[in-house]
Design a protein around this motif. Structure first.
Motif, PDB file in Angstrom:
ATOM      1  N   PRO A  75     -21.802  44.998  59.078  1.00  0.00           N
ATOM      2  CA  PRO A  75     -21.517  44.122  57.933  1.00  0.00           C
ATOM      3  C   PRO A  75     -22.735  43.504  57.260  1.00  0.00           C
ATOM      4  CG  PRO A  75     -19.895  43.752  59.628  1.00  0.00           C
ATOM      5  CD  PRO A  75     -20.903  44.700  60.215  1.00  0.00           C
ATOM      6  N   HIS A  78     -24.269  45.636  54.371  1.00  0.00           N
ATOM      7  CA  HIS A  78     -23.474  46.123  53.240  1.00  0.00           C
ATOM      8  C   HIS A  78     -24.040  45.703  51.892  1.00  0.00           C
ATOM      9  CE1 HIS A  78     -19.566  46.694  55.810  1.00  0.00           C
ATOM     10  NE2 HIS A  78     -20.589  47.393  56.246  1.00  0.00           N
ATOM     11  N   LYS A  97     -15.192  46.680  55.065  1.00  0.00           N
ATOM     12  CA  LYS A  97     -15.223  45.228  54.942  1.00  0.00           C
ATOM     13  C   LYS A  97     -16.390  44.665  55.753  1.00  0.00           C
ATOM     14  CE  LYS A  97     -12.184  44.471  58.826  1.00  0.00           C
ATOM     15  NZ  LYS A  97     -13.255  44.008  59.717  1.00  0.00           N
ATOM     16  N   PRO A  98     -17.022  43.613  55.263  1.00  0.00           N
ATOM     17  CA  PRO A  98     -16.854  42.989  53.952  1.00  0.00           C
ATOM     18  C   PRO A  98     -17.851  43.568  52.946  1.00  0.00           C
ATOM     19  CG  PRO A  98     -18.283  41.641  55.289  1.00  0.00           C
ATOM     20  CD  PRO A  98     -17.926  42.837  56.126  1.00  0.00           C
ATOM     21  N   LEU A 101     -21.682  39.094  53.194  1.00  0.00           N
ATOM     22  CA  LEU A 101     -21.375  38.024  54.140  1.00  0.00           C
ATOM     23  C   LEU A 101     -21.032  36.706  53.469  1.00  0.00           C
ATOM     24  CD1 LEU A 101     -24.030  38.653  56.947  1.00  0.00           C
ATOM     25  CD2 LEU A 101     -21.670  39.480  56.783  1.00  0.00           C
ATOM     26  N   ASP A 179     -13.379  38.965  60.973  1.00  0.00           N
ATOM     27  CA  ASP A 179     -13.199  40.327  61.472  1.00  0.00           C
ATOM     28  C   ASP A 179     -11.854  40.907  61.080  1.00  0.00           C
ATOM     29  OD1 ASP A 179     -13.690  42.688  63.000  1.00  0.00           O
ATOM     30  OD2 ASP A 179     -12.502  41.847  64.628  1.00  0.00           O
TER      31      ASP A 179
END
Length: 368
Positions: A75, A78, A97-98, A101, A179
């Motif tokens: 994450p 991303h 996802k996501p 953050l 999560d």
């Protein structure tokens, strides 16, 4: 118009990539033309299993070899990878996802993609599965009448019970809300419309013990809330509650239950694409499975959203699991965390009202 098959590149060759690759390989609309991972050995093994050409992470985001990038990395990576893909003018980009953050960073990704004319899609894509489509038809057709209330409940013992390295699930920004919460919030968002957060409470059971794998018995400290309860409403004023917990011993509570004037609906785990949707007519207390909707897909699995995004790219339409929805979910999650009292501020004596569409909020609170 982009030619068929749509060339897809996977960045991140971990566990979830296996599911994506299996789903995508079954579609004639897309072709897996590249994969990359920060760990070259993992990329080689993944590419070998799925017969996908392997390249290095610095070369995969190239419109000369892919039309659609699928980002399945951890994450915290991303945001940067999405911006890199947009800057490289890859025509379509999908993110697990996501999106980012923080809500601000997620909104930035959406804005950058829109400005560049890039199609942006994001998980979860379980709302494309047959279970959700069947439930959605029941709500929209009036099968349960006017919606009166909704409840979403995630009660889990926590990933340390079965995962050999569960610490990342308890990092700041993760926990049950970060999560697993997106599956529940995305389902509520699509079924009932935009959500507004009114109040929340949170608790952190910090000491955790790994229960399986080579590190079994090791203790670690949770950095995110491990139990959250939130009160939300829809744009129509429908009261909605969300509970997300990694502190449960066991449960028989439905994952999502919607009450209406003519009946009630129970949805299966929104983390998965399939499962029974139960309906009870008002006052009968008899639950029966609904026949799957005629529009429900016959094949389901993680990666359905990528196929939908490829279809949108080919047709010049908007994807069903748009990045904007993921940004809304990120904002709602942030609102919930902001609404929960912080240990250094004491408990709230009244509701803290926040607007899910923005991260800048005005609050009224008192401490005791």
């Amino acid at each position: 118009m982009t030619a068929i098959p749509i060339r897809v590149g996977i960045i991140g060759c971990g566990m979830v990539a296996e599911e994506y690759a299996t789903t995508l390989a079954a579609s004639s609309l897309v072709r897996l033309t590249a994969c990359a991972d920060a760990d070259p050995a993992r990329a080689d093994a993944f590419g070998g299993r799925h017969r996908i050409p392997v390249t290095d992470p610095g070369s995969v985001l190239d419109p000369a070899i892919i039309d659609l990038a699928v980002i399945l990395t951890p994450p915290h990576t991303h945001h940067a990878l999405l911006l890199e893909a947009i800057a490289a003018h890859v025509p379509a980009v999908w993110s697990e996802k996501p999106l980012a953050l923080t809500p601000g960073a997620a909104a930035q990704v959406v804005a950058e993609a829109e400005a560049a004319g890039i199609l942006l899609g994001a998980a979860p894509d379980t709302t494309l599965g047959p279970a959700f489509v069947t439930a959605q038809e029941a709500v929209r057709s009036g099968r349960i009448g006017t919606v009166l209330s909704a409840t979403a409940t995630l009660l889990s013992t926590g990933p340390e019970r079965g995962h050999p390295s569960p610490e990342p699930f308890y990092a700041a920004g993760a926990g049950p809300l970060g999560d697993m919460g997106p599956y529940y919030l995305a389902a509520l968002d699509e079924l009932l419309g935009p959500l507004q957060v009114h109040a929340a409470m949170a608790h952190t059971r910090a000491p955790r013990t790994i229960r399986s794998g080579p590190a079994a018995g090791k203790r670690f400290t949770a950095q995110a809330p491990t139990h959250i309860g939130a009160l939300l409403t829809t744009a129509d004023g429908v009261p909605t509650t969300l509970t997300a917990s990694f502190d449960a011993a066991a449960t028989r509570t439905p994952r999502i239950e919607i009450q209406g004037t003519r009946g009630a609906l129970v949805l299966p785990d929104p983390n998965f694409h399939t499962g029974e949707v139960l309906f009870a007519e008002y006052g009968t207390f008899v639950w029966e499975p609904l026949t799957p909707a005629a529009s429900a897909p016959q094949v389901a699995g993680r990666g359905m959203g990528v196929i939908n995004l490829a279809t949108a790219l080919m047709a010049g339409t908007a994807p069903a699991c748009a990045g904007a929805r993921a940004a809304r979910v990120a904002a709602i999650s942030d609102d919930i965390l902001r609404a929960a009292p912080r240990p250094d501020r004491g408990l709230l004596t009244g509701p803290r009202r926040l607007t899910a569409s923005t991260t800048t909020t005005t609050t009224k609170e008192s401490t005791r």
